[in-house]
Design an enzyme around this catalytic site. Structure first.
Site, PDB file in Angstrom:
ATOM      1  CG  ASP A 137       6.196  23.445  11.802  1.00 26.75           C
ATOM      2  OD1 ASP A 137       5.718  22.290  11.798  1.00 26.75           O
ATOM      3  OD2 ASP A 137       7.249  23.730  12.395  1.00 26.75           O
TER       4      ASP A 137
ATOM      5  CG  ASP B 176       5.202   0.981   4.761  1.00 25.69           C
ATOM      6  OD1 ASP B 176       5.508  -0.236   4.696  1.00 25.69           O
ATOM      7  OD2 ASP B 176       4.827   1.634   3.774  1.00 25.69           O
ATOM      8  CD  GLU B 177       2.187  -5.134   7.737  1.00 23.54           C
ATOM      9  OE1 GLU B 177       1.347  -6.016   7.906  1.00 23.54           O
ATOM     10  OE2 GLU B 177       3.078  -5.190   6.859  1.00 23.54           O
TER      11      GLU B 177
ATOM     12  CG  ASP C 173       1.224 -12.055  12.706  1.00 24.32           C
ATOM     13  OD1 ASP C 173       0.160 -11.968  12.068  1.00 24.32           O
ATOM     14  OD2 ASP C 173       2.334 -11.871  12.180  1.00 24.32           O
TER      15      ASP C 173
ATOM     16  CD1 TRP D  61      -4.645 -12.128  11.025  1.00 29.15           C
ATOM     17  CD2 TRP D  61      -4.935 -14.149  10.120  1.00 29.15           C
ATOM     18  NE1 TRP D  61      -3.487 -12.447  10.340  1.00 29.15           N
ATOM     19  CE2 TRP D  61      -3.641 -13.684   9.776  1.00 29.15           C
ATOM     20  CE3 TRP D  61      -5.321 -15.393   9.655  1.00 29.15           C
ATOM     21  CZ2 TRP D  61      -2.749 -14.412   8.999  1.00 29.15           C
ATOM     22  CZ3 TRP D  61      -4.437 -16.143   8.878  1.00 29.15           C
ATOM     23  CH2 TRP D  61      -3.175 -15.655   8.570  1.00 29.15           C
TER      24      TRP D  61
ATOM     25  CD  GLU E 230       6.325 -10.902   6.600  1.00 29.51           C
ATOM     26  OE1 GLU E 230       5.136 -10.565   6.504  1.00 29.51           O
ATOM     27  OE2 GLU E 230       7.283 -10.173   6.219  1.00 29.51           O
TER      28      GLU E 230
ATOM     29  CG  HIS F 116       6.840 -11.212  10.831  1.00 24.20           C
ATOM     30  ND1 HIS F 116       6.775  -9.964  10.266  1.00 24.20           N
ATOM     31  CD2 HIS F 116       5.574 -11.699  10.788  1.00 24.20           C
ATOM     32  CE1 HIS F 116       5.531  -9.710   9.875  1.00 24.20           C
ATOM     33  NE2 HIS F 116       4.781 -10.755  10.196  1.00 24.20           N
TER      34      HIS F 116
END
Length: 909
Positions: free
Chosen positions: A151, A488-489, A496, A554, A766, A787
């Site tokens: 569905d 939403d990450e 980090d 990074w 953060e 964070h």
């Protein structure tokens, strides 16, 4: 130095024993750093063990390992393979050198050792490991997908299979994986205690399977296998644009059950076209969205034999890849702490809210009564706003709700299956009347990593900071090291991870966790085709353009983490496995450079550094991004050289040593003045240049002086972001500014580590000012309250403040250095760490005007202990004077294993 060694030998003779007997024992036998693991696919696994002896200065001089395929053979001393007596002090990562290992087979082993006075230990307890499925041909199972048309909500598929078993079972092992997430049952009982399996990897190149001992779940007679699937990272809405089907549109199961009967015969039950499929109570699920469960649609008894599934659809089969399947070594996500409701709140907006007292990651279990069709909605938040109202704007597009629809037959119990939330507070809608606290429990979920480190001090705020650092790790180590767990990450940001890595190694045993993650890094790096490292690992963003990564600080996770892992855990295989990845990243930077200057590309820079709104006089601490890039270029080149030396790659050592000198020269020419000021003149610019040895020795101290002056210009506040912060206090202590490092540590006003603590934080934020001084929040676009990156200060607290460290040039705490840095701001500080050799601990305290320095050194290691002294102060150990080597305000003594307590008269300034 001979004088020091003679001293310690004298100490050993004077104080050979502590308490009890001098029994030598072998404990904690492990294979691949795991206790009795199931499902290994390493063909030459490694053995590790620890020694216990109450006699000081005990070391191992030899060992013997035996391996057999039955417990009877191992106990009778009739092994399939034995090492013989090997003269070696190696007790960590000893490689198996016996016959080839067989897929699915279980092996038993034990070890005994000889010490440095000739004592032979008893055999260790018998330990075991079981091999997994080693090649695609070992998989007899077939991928299966739902046989019905899904569905629009993509309800959770249910798949089941019944089979008959007439013989007595000796052992049974289930091998399971999925496209998506799975929860399996056998005869109505859950298989294992792991959640969100099979975990998150670079699915198109590496998909983990899990192996479970299910012997006790099987019955003689009829049995039922039942598996529920969830969308997860594989096909659920994920990444910045909530894209769906990132790794594939399908949702699928691969299941293989291997049964060994007591008569020696075997049976294999596999996923194939005989299975049946349907849907149940879980109407929808997603990492960001949450989960909706309609209890009216539960399939009662579906996980038990005899359930009528005639109306279920036969599954479809699929020819999905099996050559990407890999065994699981990293610890699974499990349920951890349980939090009772601390406070029930009615907010000014009349919202019904529960406070659990800790910002955590997981979900809430609830008990509720109501009518059929009643809907309970549970929303999640990290903070309340300054008026006391429920606040979720910082979640951005993440709905983060659990929705439960009641079936109305008395008290009902609910919890999610295929999602997780970051929260301290929940808001409840749909419950009438007052909330009953006993009906709600918050369950923490995180990877089940061994807790290895602890720290405490005389300052309550610093102890809370330590608590926050620990919970930042717990909340973000869910199979991958995520940046944040709530909005939403929730992705594995490389910057980090590298910034926090060394702190993480102290708090938890992260070797298997990051070993897995680095393999995904190498896989996704290869997908770029350039050597660039994506910003997030695993990488759901794509491999072209911005998503291809390549940001300084990074992408350097590809070099920093492997080298630090080798330093902390001593496993050379991590360098062997990651070397080409490390080299590819350095080559990427080289090719992007002109005249050895890397001044191209897009970079995040010193992320979230101190900045000022309407900055009229240049107070914002902006560090040139290309200056930062050049620093990390040099650092990665140095780490590649280090790895090449360990691996014996002499040509690469020569080549990259030449390159490193050119990179350093280009840095000095482009970014510094002749007198040693940096172009940016920021804390981060000096910190990185000093940490990575870019200044010539004659200019280093003046650069440190400039750094200290800059800090004072900001009122003894730091201004560093993600890249400068981890090294800030280390650099200060290295160049004689430990007092200033302590001042920064103890600073309570913004920006500082303790500012969030004064605002009630229970995790690391953060931003330095996620909640501003007036109570307002920072920008909703990026304001996580869980964070871990700024928690990197923990590394300085453990290795410098307390002084617990590895000797320079050594690995894995085989040679230890204890060198505390004292401050009058504290009366005591201590730390303990579970090394691969055993417990290591140290602490200092001021007691009756005396400095007391204690230490416990594991068996089979040695330590250099630096005792702070003033002038000719006497140092006593066990009531006896201690002589040693004087070094810059310390008395250095070398010791072997054992417990020690040194005392000296000390006036702490």
């Amino acid at each position: 130095m001979n004088r020091v060694v003679s001293l310690i030998l004298t100490m050993a003779i004077c104080s050979v024993y502590t308490t009890g007997s001098a029994q030598l024992n072998v404990v904690k036998p492990r294979v691949e750093n795991l206790q009795n693991p199931i499902g290994l696919d390493v063909l030459r696994p490694t053995f590790s063990w620890q020694l216990v002896s109450e006699k000081r200065n005990t070391t191992q001089t030899a060992y013997e390992i035996i391996v057999a395929s039955t417990t009877a053979a191992i106990e009778k001393g009739n092994p399939d393979w034995k090492s013989g007596k090997i003269s070696s002090d190696q007790s960590v990562l000893v490689q198996y050198k016996g016959p080839d290992l067989i897929a699915g087979k279980k092996y038993y082993w034990k070890v005994r050792v000889w010490d440095n006075i000739g004592t032979l230990s008893p055999w260790s307890e018998t330990a075991s490991w079981q091999m997994g499925l080693l090649k695609p041909e070992d998989w007899k199972a077939i991928w299966i997908t739902p046989g019905y048309t899904e569905d629009s909500l993509f309800a959770s598929p249910l798949m089941r299979k019944e089979f008959s078993n007439s013989k007595k079972i000796k052992t049974a092992t289930a091998y399971i994986t999925a496209h998506g997430l799975y929860e399996a049952q056998i005869n109505g009982k859950r298989v294992g205690d792991a959640y969100l399996t099979p975990g998150w990897t670079s699915y198109n190149k590496r998909l983990q399977y899990q192996a479970y001992d299910v012997t006790d779940l099987l019955l003689q007679g009829n049995n039922a296998i039942a598996v529920a699937l969830g969308d997860g990272w594989y096909r659920g809405n994920f990444s910045f644009d909530h894209k769906r089907n990132i790794y594939g549109k399908d949702i699928a199961l691969l299941f293989q059950l291997e049964i060994l009967y007591t008569d020696g015969t075997t049976a294999t039950i596999v996923s194939n076209n005989s299975w049946r499929s349907s849907t149940g109570a879980v109407l929808s699920n997603g990492i960001y969205k949450g989960e909706t469960i309609d209890a009216r649609l539960e399939r009662s008894g579906w996980a038990l034999a005899g359930y009528d599934d005639q109306n279920w659809a036969p599954v479809n089969t699929a020819d999905f890849a099996k050559d990407i399947l890999v065994a699981t070594y990293n610890e699974p996500i499990k349920k951890q702490e349980t939090f009772a409701a601390m406070k029930v709140i009615t907010t000014p907006n009349k919202e019904k809210v529960i406070d659990f007292g800790q910002n955590l990651v997981g979900w809430v279990q609830l008990k509720v009564k109501g009518r059929a069709g009643d809907t309970i909605r549970v929303s999640h938040a990290e903070v309340l706003d300054k008026k006391g109202n429920f606040y979720t704007e910082n979640l951005r597009g993440a709905t983060a709700q659990a929705v439960y629809i009641l079936k109305g037959n008395g008290e009902e119990f609910f919890e999610p299956h295929f999602t997780f939330f970051g929260f301290r507070y929940i808001k409840l809608e749909g419950i009438t009347g007052e909330l009953q606290p006993d009906n709600f429990k918050a369950i923490a979920l995180y990877s089940d990593l061994q807790q290895t480190g602890s720290f405490t001090s005389s300052d309550t705020l610093i102890n809370q900071l330590q608590h926050n650092i620990e919970w930042g790790l717990r909340g973000n180590f869910l199979d991958v090291p995520t940046d944040c767990p709530q909005r939403d990450e929730r992705m594995g940001w490389t910057g980090d991870a590298q910034a926090f890595f060394r702190t993480a190694t102290f708090l938890r045993g992260v070797n298997n966790f990051f070993n897995k993650w680095l393999k995904d890094l190498a896989a996704d790096q290869a997908s770029t085709g350039t050597g660039s490292v994506p910003h997030v690992i695993p990488n759901p963003l794509g491999s072209q353009g911005w998503a291809a990564g390549g940001s300084a600080g990074w992408a350097d996770a590809s070099t920093i983490i492997p080298w630090e892992m080798y330093t902390v855990y001593g496993d050379k295989r991590i360098l062997e496995n990651q070397y080409e990845s490390m080299k590819a990243w350095v080559e990427y930077m080289r090719k992007q450079s002109t005249n050895d200057l890397w001044n191209k590309g897009s970079h995040f820079g010193d992320w979230l550094f101190y900045s000022v709104t309407d900055d009229n006089d240049g107070r914002s601490a902006i560090t040139n991004k290309y200056l930062i890039a050049q620093c990390f270029y040099a650092h990665s080149a140095q780490l590649l050289i280090n790895a090449a030396k360990v691996l014996g790659k002499t040509e690469d050592v020569t080549r990259y040593s030449d390159l490193l000198q050119k990179v350093r020269d280009a840095f000095l020419k482009e970014y510094t003045t002749p007198n040693g000021a940096t172009m940016s003149n920021t804390q981060t610019s000096y910190v990185l240049a000093l940490q990575f040895d870019l200044f010539p020795e004659g200019l280093r101290q003046q650069a440190a002086d400039r750094l200290a002056e800059n800090i004072k210009q900001y009122g003894n506040h730091l201004t560093t972001g993600f890249l400068g912060t981890p090294y800030l206090c280390h650099v200060l202590s290295r160049y004689g500014y430990t007092d200033l490092a302590y001042t920064l540590l103890m600073q309570k006003t913004y920006p500082s580590w303790l500012y969030p603590v004064t605002k009630g934080a229970t995790t690391i934020w953060e931003r330095w000012d996620g909640i501003r001084t007036n109570g307002d929040f920072q920008a909703i676009t990026m304001n996580s309250f869980n964070h871990y990156a700024y928690g990197a200060i923990g590394d300085w607290m453990y290795r410098v403040m307390v002084g617990l460290d590895i000797e320079e040039g050594a690995i894995a705490y085989k040679q230890i250095r204890i060198r505390p840095h004292l401050s009058s701001k504290f009366t005591h500080a201590s730390a303990s760490y579970e090394t691969l050799y055993g417990k290591l601990s140290t602490g200092w305290r001021i007691e009756g005007g005396q400095l007391v320095l204690s230490a416990e050194i594991p068996v089979n290691t040695t330590a250099s202990i630096y005792i702070p002294v003033a002038g000719d102060q006497a140092v006593l150990e066990n009531g006896q004077p201690v002589a040693g080597q004087k070094e810059n305000g310390y008395l250095m003594v070398k010791v072997g294993s054992g417990k020690y307590e040194f005392r000296t008269n000390r006036s702490v300034k």
